[in-house]
Design a protein around this motif. Sequence first.
Motif: not given
Length: 268
Positions: A56, A50, A53, A28-29, A33
Amino acid sequence: MTDRTDTANATASPRPGTGRIALVTGANRGLGRSTALRLAEDGVDLLITYRSHADEARAVVDAAAALGRTAHAFQLDTGRVEDFAPFAEELRAVLKDSWDREDFDFLVNNAGGGLSRPFTETTVESFDELMNVHVRGVYFLTQTLAPLIADGGRIINLSSGLARFTTPGFSAYAAMKGAVEVLTRYLAKELGGRGITANIVAPGPVATDFGGGAVRDNAQMRGFLESQTALGRVGEAADIGGVISALLSERTGWINGQRIEASGGMLL
């Protein structure tokens, strides 16, 4: 996004059974990501996880759909081994429904967090938290998912430059990554009979929110790290995503059991 899984289906998705599918944890990041979206750019469909979040994760799913890929997001805490079996069952159902397949091609064990604390001040609790995610989680999630990885598939585990060079305050984190590097060689050996490769990507300092974003936001730290790197800068998430995607391309299948450091030449 639902509590457990979400889906984005793009009109340009390959017909069932023909596309490559990658599972990227913690996507997610940050590096996860970047890796997921670089793979999507290269024509790979996505299964991402994830821990929190959800918004995201949904954004990654939407971005993959915009690139013409099919993507699904799952909530998963990779430090909770007890959740792995039901997660695998969810994967089976999604693989069947979306691709009419019983397996996927690539596993990228990316999820994790850092700890910066002197050796003399590291607590059992913080040590165990790292162990659960970075070693126990990687070991048993890979074990659980091994039957779902296609023969001829690939595994990428994330390590760190800190497993090669030392920086005070990272003894616990680096020890976990050292364990994962040894595990990866064993995976390469024990899964090789199925044509599955396993390699390590070890990033150097990267300007993300990892570790509170110190490399990204602390100008003094960033300047020092840049001075220790042959290319004169710290890494960006896209640098690492590109390396991982390259190792999952059809041209790199003969690389196996190797540690690839992506640090721009840190502390040569």
